[in-house]
Design a protein around this motif. Structure first.
Motif, mmCIF file in Angstrom:
data_model
loop_
_atom_site.group_PDB
_atom_site.id
_atom_site.type_symbol
_atom_site.label_atom_id
_atom_site.label_comp_id
_atom_site.label_asym_id
_atom_site.label_seq_id
_atom_site.Cartn_x
_atom_site.Cartn_y
_atom_site.Cartn_z
ATOM 1 N N LYS A 142 0.813 -1.208 0.000
ATOM 2 C CA LYS A 142 0.000 0.000 0.000
ATOM 3 C C LYS A 142 0.855 1.269 0.000
ATOM 4 O O LYS A 142 0.520 2.238 -0.665
ATOM 5 C CB LYS A 142 -0.906 -0.031 1.229
ATOM 6 N N HIS A 143 1.908 1.283 0.744
ATOM 7 C CA HIS A 143 2.719 2.501 0.831
ATOM 8 C C HIS A 143 4.187 2.175 0.679
ATOM 9 O O HIS A 143 5.011 2.565 1.488
ATOM 10 C CB HIS A 143 2.494 3.200 2.168
ATOM 11 N N PHE A 144 4.542 1.433 -0.351
ATOM 12 C CA PHE A 144 5.931 1.043 -0.443
ATOM 13 C C PHE A 144 6.778 2.201 -0.965
ATOM 14 O O PHE A 144 6.306 3.034 -1.723
ATOM 15 C CB PHE A 144 6.087 -0.229 -1.282
ATOM 16 N N ASN A 145 8.014 2.248 -0.513
ATOM 17 C CA ASN A 145 8.935 3.281 -0.960
ATOM 18 C C ASN A 145 8.337 4.672 -0.902
ATOM 19 O O ASN A 145 8.455 5.440 -1.839
ATOM 20 C CB ASN A 145 9.387 2.989 -2.394
ATOM 21 N N ASP A 146 7.680 4.995 0.165
ATOM 22 C CA ASP A 146 7.012 6.287 0.238
ATOM 23 C C ASP A 146 7.435 6.998 1.512
ATOM 24 O O ASP A 146 6.917 6.734 2.581
ATOM 25 C CB ASP A 146 5.496 6.083 0.224
ATOM 26 N N GLU A 147 8.395 7.886 1.378
ATOM 27 C CA GLU A 147 8.914 8.530 2.576
ATOM 28 C C GLU A 147 7.872 9.419 3.243
ATOM 29 O O GLU A 147 7.928 9.635 4.450
ATOM 30 C CB GLU A 147 10.161 9.362 2.239
ATOM 31 N N LEU A 148 6.935 9.956 2.478
ATOM 32 C CA LEU A 148 6.004 10.937 3.050
ATOM 33 C C LEU A 148 4.799 10.303 3.731
ATOM 34 O O LEU A 148 4.096 10.953 4.481
ATOM 35 C CB LEU A 148 5.534 11.916 1.969
ATOM 36 N N ILE A 149 4.540 9.026 3.422
ATOM 37 C CA ILE A 149 3.463 8.325 4.137
ATOM 38 C C ILE A 149 4.078 7.079 4.749
ATOM 39 O O ILE A 149 4.147 6.019 4.142
ATOM 40 C CB ILE A 149 2.308 7.920 3.197
ATOM 41 N N SER A 150 4.607 7.241 5.947
ATOM 42 C CA SER A 150 5.199 6.094 6.622
ATOM 43 C C SER A 150 4.946 6.264 8.107
ATOM 44 O O SER A 150 4.321 7.220 8.536
ATOM 45 C CB SER A 150 6.702 6.019 6.331
ATOM 46 N N GLN A 151 5.438 5.319 8.910
ATOM 47 C CA GLN A 151 5.252 5.466 10.355
ATOM 48 C C GLN A 151 6.360 6.342 10.939
ATOM 49 O O GLN A 151 6.276 6.798 12.066
ATOM 50 C CB GLN A 151 5.305 4.090 11.005
ATOM 51 N N ARG A 152 7.398 6.609 10.146
ATOM 52 C CA ARG A 152 8.520 7.386 10.654
ATOM 53 C C ARG A 152 8.364 8.859 10.296
ATOM 54 O O ARG A 152 8.564 9.733 11.126
ATOM 55 C CB ARG A 152 9.816 6.840 10.043
ATOM 56 N N VAL A 153 8.071 9.131 9.043
ATOM 57 C CA VAL A 153 7.787 10.495 8.576
ATOM 58 C C VAL A 153 6.326 10.500 8.169
ATOM 59 O O VAL A 153 5.920 9.702 7.339
ATOM 60 C CB VAL A 153 8.674 10.848 7.364
ATOM 61 N N GLN A 154 5.532 11.369 8.776
ATOM 62 C CA GLN A 154 4.087 11.267 8.574
ATOM 63 C C GLN A 154 3.506 12.521 7.942
ATOM 64 O O GLN A 154 2.357 12.861 8.178
ATOM 65 C CB GLN A 154 3.402 10.972 9.911
ATOM 66 N N ASP A 155 4.289 13.192 7.106
ATOM 67 C CA ASP A 155 3.814 14.458 6.549
ATOM 68 C C ASP A 155 2.506 14.325 5.786
ATOM 69 O O ASP A 155 1.661 15.213 5.830
ATOM 70 C CB ASP A 155 4.888 15.059 5.642
ATOM 71 N N LEU A 156 2.353 13.252 5.031
ATOM 72 C CA LEU A 156 1.111 13.079 4.275
ATOM 73 C C LEU A 156 0.215 12.008 4.892
ATOM 74 O O LEU A 156 -0.794 11.635 4.315
ATOM 75 C CB LEU A 156 1.411 12.726 2.808
ATOM 76 N N GLY A 157 0.578 11.504 6.040
ATOM 77 C CA GLY A 157 -0.246 10.490 6.688
ATOM 78 C C GLY A 157 0.599 9.330 7.181
ATOM 79 O O GLY A 157 1.804 9.305 6.999
ATOM 80 N N PRO B 250 7.862 10.316 -6.342
ATOM 81 C CA PRO B 250 7.243 10.943 -7.506
ATOM 82 C C PRO B 250 5.731 10.732 -7.608
ATOM 83 O O PRO B 250 5.038 11.581 -8.146
ATOM 84 C CB PRO B 250 7.943 10.266 -8.693
ATOM 85 N N HIS B 251 5.224 9.638 -7.053
ATOM 86 C CA HIS B 251 3.783 9.411 -7.241
ATOM 87 C C HIS B 251 2.916 10.418 -6.493
ATOM 88 O O HIS B 251 1.704 10.426 -6.665
ATOM 89 C CB HIS B 251 3.399 7.955 -6.912
ATOM 90 N N HIS B 252 3.510 11.269 -5.696
ATOM 91 C CA HIS B 252 2.719 12.332 -5.067
ATOM 92 C C HIS B 252 2.609 13.565 -5.952
ATOM 93 O O HIS B 252 1.987 14.556 -5.558
ATOM 94 C CB HIS B 252 3.307 12.713 -3.708
ATOM 95 N N GLY B 253 3.243 13.556 -7.104
ATOM 96 C CA GLY B 253 3.039 14.660 -8.050
ATOM 97 C C GLY B 253 4.266 15.508 -8.331
ATOM 98 O O GLY B 253 4.263 16.303 -9.265
ATOM 99 N N GLY B 254 5.301 15.404 -7.507
ATOM 100 C CA GLY B 254 6.532 16.163 -7.776
ATOM 101 C C GLY B 254 7.668 15.214 -8.109
ATOM 102 O O GLY B 254 7.419 14.103 -8.579
ATOM 103 N N ASN B 255 8.900 15.673 -7.879
ATOM 104 C CA ASN B 255 10.090 14.828 -8.093
ATOM 105 C C ASN B 255 10.026 14.091 -9.430
ATOM 106 O O ASN B 255 10.263 12.889 -9.521
ATOM 107 C CB ASN B 255 10.236 13.823 -6.936
ATOM 108 N N LYS B 256 9.700 14.859 -10.454
ATOM 109 C CA LYS B 256 9.487 14.285 -11.781
ATOM 110 C C LYS B 256 10.749 13.571 -12.269
ATOM 111 O O LYS B 256 11.856 14.078 -12.117
ATOM 112 C CB LYS B 256 9.141 15.429 -12.725
ATOM 113 N N ASP B 257 10.549 12.417 -12.841
ATOM 114 C CA ASP B 257 11.664 11.591 -13.341
ATOM 115 C C ASP B 257 12.701 11.307 -12.252
ATOM 116 O O ASP B 257 13.894 11.195 -12.533
ATOM 117 C CB ASP B 257 12.365 12.262 -14.530
ATOM 118 N N TYR B 258 12.259 11.243 -11.019
ATOM 119 C CA TYR B 258 13.165 10.928 -9.899
ATOM 120 C C TYR B 258 14.320 11.914 -9.815
ATOM 121 O O TYR B 258 15.432 11.550 -9.438
ATOM 122 C CB TYR B 258 13.754 9.514 -10.053
ATOM 123 N N ILE B 259 14.039 13.171 -10.154
ATOM 124 C CA ILE B 259 15.149 14.101 -10.315
ATOM 125 C C ILE B 259 15.967 14.265 -9.044
ATOM 126 O O ILE B 259 17.198 14.283 -9.073
ATOM 127 C CB ILE B 259 14.672 15.460 -10.868
#
Ligand SMILES: Cc1cc2nc3c(=O)[nH]c(=O)nc-3n(C[C@H](O)[C@H](O)[C@H](O)COP(=O)(O)OP(=O)(O)OC[C@H]3O[C@@H](n4cnc5c(N)ncnc54)[C@H](O)[C@@H]3O)c2cc1C
Lengths: 545, 183
Positions: A45-60, B153-162
């Motif tokens: 569901k949230h793989f490789n997603d730094e902004l939605i994790s249990q450590r960094v929760q900026d987007l949830g 990138p899937h959040h809309g920024g960081n295009k092409d993994y820049i």
């Protein structure tokens, strides 16, 4: 024996403590219903997603809870109340809870950690005390946790390690580049470095494969299921017995009592938000330090007008977390090797006790890799926080930055507490938890102490720039290491449960989670919580069967 | 076409696919339509974000899709931020008009930097900031810009993994491993 053919038990919360209690009871032929407010976790569901994790929760959060449905109230020292609709101070909300996404460091406390008052004397303004149990009392349960959940490590030769003669079931992880480098520095300083014990498979274990050395591990679930939590160990074992039903997406909001010192059942909202009740002979609360305290305080009756177990006003008190302190250092070469993760490999416990003039102390370990976004805040004081220089720093120094950090043992205070905000309700209409109180003044001094030790190591390591983390001030949030809110003790006037986690006034109501901790040690808490759960679960099984 | 789930997914795939096929060149000069910002607002916001993460040897905030990221987050997650953004952008331009007689986007690079440094400290004349707090506005734009540029990138920024490329984090992603292949 109850009115049923079998003894029945309800366990509230399927995290670190709850999963273990459920297994201990189910394997003893007690019929268990394990309640969990969240769902089964999934990796994808949230793989490789730094902004939605249990450590960094900026987007949830990746594993819950949903902050919009679970508001909380922060009360500042001047009494100002702030209702927040973010998931602040939660661990997680899924089967396994924190054990799905944790960093998986597996520390035993030291014997001194159970005897803080006898070791250091009474501390003014603090509720510092001894535990009602000793290290030796808990040691067999630590053994069980290390084997049944699965720990890799090697403490042989570490004079301070209480388990130095007691091998782990799996060999330790190899040092990362940073770990190897700092290990040598520590050895030259005559410190005692060792590979950090981990609740991860260094080799295939327990029917699952070995760790693939992900770059980022903490905050997310393991894609190959090599990180060991209750969701992939004890809970499946409990279910296999046929004696344990896991009720997911079911939120328990009240404990019913019979007015004569017995808990009779729980009220909960099921997956369709319908209110229901379930009765049982035994009830165990493992909802985490915040939510267990909240549930007790919300369970008011004629017998317990201030909530169950709270006639002496101790539920929710002595709330602890951990200031994570230490130092950050910039090198003129790549100290990190990002091809293999997740990095935390080197630990020292030279500074956990017996530091001149310091009460307690804490471990130091090289930190898990920060994600690119978290790194945007790692700058020496006074550096630009945006613009061309900031961007350049980001690419030039991401792999040149080392962190040596650890949790400082806190000096507990009576006024750091979890209470109920009667006027603020969650999605289900249940009053939410409120947090108030700060830190004992010694916490700041202790943080400075440990930061200075990390700094010393980095100086010897030849870092070109070093800055300290400090901490130990401000509001007590509890956070990921929340604990202490239902302190165990022998004196019912100054504790909530007895030495087996039974609520003093109650015959059949137990606590088995971070709430029980009298003091929080200079170590991450989960292995101690697991050991406590084995102790409580084992005790219930032997007493009731 | 009947509006059922399968068609809906098909359309999504078509849309997603075509985004992926776009060449990785600069989108500047073309106007993108946003859900939360007018074209003028988006230009001003883009200029502020570009100051926070400027173009150098590597693309900056604008070319990596940071405005798209912010627009998307406001739309799907933080609708409450829309007002702050609108008021903040308006306040910036109202200040620029009164002092320079032109909008923020028309200021020289150095004047823009200076303005933002002053705003970060909360020292722009308060008369333009009756609705929004200038420090809060700056704090949020900075944070969201960092998220957009350095987040997934899937959040809309960081295009092409820049940003990952810039930081030498090898890519692309190897599914199931949560890490990136060797270069
Ligand atoms: C990102 C992260 C990294 C961490 N790293 C480490 C580490 O490296 N080492 C370490 O020692 N510790 C670590 N921890 C901390 C560790 O995870 C916690 O200490 C541990 O999980 C706490 O155990 P617990 O049983 O007290 O509560 P939890 O494990 O949180 O279990 C509580 C469960 O109860 C459920 N629940 C709550 N209320 C209700 C209710 N009313 N009804 C039904 N269910 C309910 C919750 O959803 C949750 O699943 C980390 C935590 C996080 C989040």
């Amino acid at each position: 024996m109850g009115k049923n053919k079998y003894i029945t038990a309800i366990v509230v919360g399927a995290g670190a403590g709850g999963g273990i209690v459920a297994k201990e009871l189910a394997t003893s032929n007690i019929k268990v219903t394990l309640f969990e407010r969240g769902d089964w976790p999934s990796y994808d569901k949230h793989f490789n997603d730094e902004l939605i994790s249990q450590r960094v929760q900026d987007l949830g959060t990746s594993f819950g809870p949903d902050g919009k449905k679970n508001p909380r109230v922060l009360i500042s020292p001047d009494g100002k109340r702030n209702t927040v609709y973010r998931a602040v101070n939660h661990i997680a909300a899924c089967v396994g809870s924190g054990t799905v996404s944790y960093g998986a460091m597996a520390w035993r406390f030291m014997p001194e950690d159970f005897k803080m008052k006898s070791t250091y004397g009474a501390v003014e303004g603090s509720t510092l005390d001894d535990w009602p149990i000793s290290y030796e009392d808990l040691a067999p349960s630590y053994d069980k946790a290390e084997r049944e959940i699965g720990v890799a490590g090697d403490m042989s030769g570490i004079p301070f390690a209480p388990n130095k003669d007691n091998p782990y079931p799996m060999p330790p992880f190899e040092y990362s580049r940073e770990g190897e480098f700092l290990k040598n520095v520590c050895q030259n300083m005559e410190l005692h470095p060792f590979p950090v014990p981990m609740l991860r498979n260094s080799v295939p274990y327990n029917g699952r494969g070995a760790c693939i050395r992900n770059r980022y591990c903490v905050g997310t679930a393991c894609p190959v299921n090599a990180k060991n939590g209750t969701q992939n160990t004890v809970i499946p074992v409990a279910m296999q017995t046929g004696n344990c039903e896991v009720k997911t997406n079911c939120f328990v909001y009240k404990i019913h009592t019979d007015g004569k010192g017995k808990a009779t059942g729980v009220a909960y909202f099921d997956e369709n938000n319908k209110s229901k009740t379930l009765e049982a002979d035994i009830i165990v609360l493992s909802a985490s330090a915040h939510e267990t305290a909240r549930l007790l305080l919300n369970s008011k009756s004629v017998e317990f007008p201030n909530g169950i177990g709270n006639n002496n006003d101790w539920v929710g008190r002595n709330h602890q977390g951990h200031s994570y302190t230490g130092a950050v250092a910039l090198f003129d070469f790549d100290i990190l090797d990002l091809t293999t993760g997740p990095n935390t490999t080197l630990g020292i416990m030279d500074y956990n006790h017996h530091n001149k003039g310091i009460i307690g102390g804490g471990l130091l370990a090289n930190e898990f890799f920060l994600g690119p976004y978290a790194f945007t805040d790692q700058r020496p004081p006074g550096s630009p926080t945006w613009g061309k220089e900031h961007k350049k720093y980001q690419r030039e120094n991401y792999q040149r930055t080392g962190l040596l950090v650890g949790p400082i043992q806190e000096i507990p205070i009576f006024d750091a507490r979890v209470t109920i905000a009667e006027d603020v309700k969650d999605f289900w209409g249940v009053p939410v938890a409120a947090f108030s109180g700060g830190h004992h003044p010694l916490d700041k001094i202790n943080c400075q102490f440990l930061s200075s030790k990390a700094e010393e190591i980095f100086i010897k390591a030849g870092a070109v720039k070093i800055w300290r983390r400090g901490g130990g001030e401000g509001q007590q949030g509890g956070g990921q290491h929340q604990g202490g809110t239902c302190r165990m003790g022998n004196n019912p006037a100054t504790s909530v449960t007895d030495s087996f986690g039974r609520i003093h006034d109650m015959e059949n109501l137990y606590v088995a989670d971070g709430s029980l901790m009298v003091t929080n040690g200079g170590f991450n808490p989960v292995l101690t919580i697991m050991a406590l759960a084995f102790r409580v679960g084992g005790h219930i099984a032997s007493k009731w069967m | 076409m009947k509006y059922n789930r399968r068609n809906f997914i098909k359309q999504c795939i078509a849309l997603y696919g075509s985004t992926l096929l776009l060449p990785a060149c600069s989108t500047r000069g073309k106007t993108q339509t946003y859900r939360s910002f007018s074209p003028l607002q988006a230009d001003c916001l883009g200029a502020i974000c570009e100051q926070i993460i400027p173009t150098d040897e590597y693309p900056g905030a604008i070319d990596s899709g940071v405005v798209n990221y912010i627009d998307r987050q406001i739309y799907i997650r933080f609708p409450e931020l829309k007002e702050l953004y609108h008021e903040g952008i308006q306040a910036v331009n109202s200040y620029c008009t009164s002092v320079y007689n032109k909008e923020f986007t028309a200021l020289s690079w150095d004047d823009q930097t200076q303005l933002l440094l002053t705003m970060e400290k909360g020292e722009l004349p308060e008369e333009h900031w009756e609705k929004a707090s200038q420090r809060e506005f700056f704090r949020i734009v900075r944070r969201n810009t960092m998220q957009g540029f350095y987040g997934a990138p899937h959040h809309g920024g960081n295009k092409d993994y820049i940003s990952y490329r810039m930081m030498n984090l090898n890519y692309p992603f190897i599914a199931g491993q949560n890490r990136y292949g060797e270069k």
